[in-house]
Design a protein around this motif. Structure first.
Motif, short mmCIF file in Angstrom:
data_model
loop_
_atom_site.label_atom_id
_atom_site.label_comp_id
_atom_site.label_asym_id
_atom_site.label_seq_id
_atom_site.Cartn_x
_atom_site.Cartn_y
_atom_site.Cartn_z
N TYR A 71 24.82 43.09 -21.33
CA TYR A 71 24.66 41.89 -20.53
C TYR A 71 25.59 40.82 -21.07
O TYR A 71 26.08 40.91 -22.20
CB TYR A 71 23.20 41.40 -20.52
CG TYR A 71 22.69 40.94 -21.86
CD1 TYR A 71 22.73 39.58 -22.21
CD2 TYR A 71 22.18 41.84 -22.80
CE1 TYR A 71 22.26 39.15 -23.45
CE2 TYR A 71 21.71 41.42 -24.02
CZ TYR A 71 21.75 40.07 -24.35
OH TYR A 71 21.31 39.65 -25.57
N THR A 72 25.85 39.81 -20.25
CA THR A 72 26.75 38.74 -20.65
C THR A 72 25.93 37.50 -20.99
O THR A 72 25.03 37.11 -20.26
CB THR A 72 27.73 38.41 -19.51
OG1 THR A 72 28.45 39.60 -19.18
CG2 THR A 72 28.72 37.33 -19.93
N LYS A 73 26.27 36.94 -22.15
CA LYS A 73 25.59 35.73 -22.61
C LYS A 73 26.65 34.83 -23.23
O LYS A 73 27.39 35.27 -24.11
CB LYS A 73 24.52 36.08 -23.64
CG LYS A 73 23.76 34.89 -24.16
CD LYS A 73 22.71 35.30 -25.17
CE LYS A 73 21.98 34.11 -25.71
NZ LYS A 73 20.98 34.48 -26.69
N ALA A 74 26.71 33.60 -22.77
CA ALA A 74 27.67 32.62 -23.29
C ALA A 74 29.09 33.19 -23.33
O ALA A 74 29.77 33.14 -24.34
CB ALA A 74 27.25 32.13 -24.66
N ALA A 75 29.50 33.77 -22.23
CA ALA A 75 30.85 34.30 -22.05
C ALA A 75 31.20 35.46 -22.97
O ALA A 75 32.37 35.80 -23.15
CB ALA A 75 31.89 33.18 -22.18
N SER A 76 30.20 36.11 -23.56
CA SER A 76 30.46 37.31 -24.36
C SER A 76 29.51 38.41 -23.93
O SER A 76 28.41 38.15 -23.47
CB SER A 76 30.33 37.03 -25.86
OG SER A 76 28.99 36.79 -26.20
N THR A 77 29.95 39.64 -24.08
CA THR A 77 29.15 40.78 -23.70
C THR A 77 28.33 41.25 -24.89
O THR A 77 28.85 41.44 -25.98
CB THR A 77 30.04 41.93 -23.19
OG1 THR A 77 30.78 41.44 -22.06
CG2 THR A 77 29.23 43.13 -22.78
N GLN A 78 27.04 41.42 -24.66
CA GLN A 78 26.11 41.89 -25.68
C GLN A 78 25.71 43.32 -25.35
O GLN A 78 25.52 43.66 -24.18
CB GLN A 78 24.85 41.02 -25.70
CG GLN A 78 25.11 39.54 -25.83
CD GLN A 78 25.72 39.17 -27.16
OE1 GLN A 78 25.25 39.60 -28.20
NE2 GLN A 78 26.76 38.37 -27.12
N GLN A 79 25.59 44.16 -26.36
CA GLN A 79 25.14 45.54 -26.18
C GLN A 79 23.79 45.74 -26.85
O GLN A 79 23.58 45.29 -27.98
CB GLN A 79 26.11 46.53 -26.82
CG GLN A 79 27.32 46.82 -26.01
CD GLN A 79 28.09 48.02 -26.57
OE1 GLN A 79 27.80 48.51 -27.66
NE2 GLN A 79 29.06 48.48 -25.81
#
Length: 124
Positions: A71-79
């Motif tokens: 998912y994307t959070k604060a313009a970064s992708t989290q796994q």
């Protein structure tokens, strides 16, 4: 975006061998539970089914071409590597889907146990 009700019925059919199943909201998708509080799968709003994994089960998922939930959070992708996609070959094969679900159960049970312990500590 909500998960299509027809797709939820399909998921219930895929995992009916683990009955009884319970569905609950999770993020913008749906969590799939068995054994009351054991969340072994999540359906993302996109319709992708993600299965609970741990260090023991994750290699089998990776070998089958599964990918982690992102998912994307604060313009970064989290796994989230503890949630891996159900292999495509299992999407229309209840026997195979059930096999993957059973592989996911130990990780799901461990996570449920830890959640129960955390709730018990907070109550004290």
């Amino acid at each position: 975006m909500a998960v299509d009700p027809d797709f939820l019925d399909h998921v219930r059919d895929l995992f009916s061998g683990l009955a009884p199943l319970r569905m609950g909201r999770m993020f913008s998708g749906v969590a799939v539970y068995t054994e009351d509080d054991v969340m072994f799968a999540m359906i993302a709003a996109s319709g992708t089914i993600y299965m609970k994994t741990d260090a023991t089960s994750q290699p089998a998922y990776l070998a089958a071409g599964a990918t982690p939930f992102t998912y994307t959070k604060a313009a970064s992708t989290q796994q989230i590597t503890s949630l891996m996609s159900l292999p495509d070959t299992a999407l229309d094969d209840p026997e195979e889907a059930l096999s993957w679900a059973r592989l996911s159960l130990p990780a799901a049970r461990a996570a449920a146990l830890e959640k129960r312990r955390t709730k018990a500590r907070r109550r004290k």
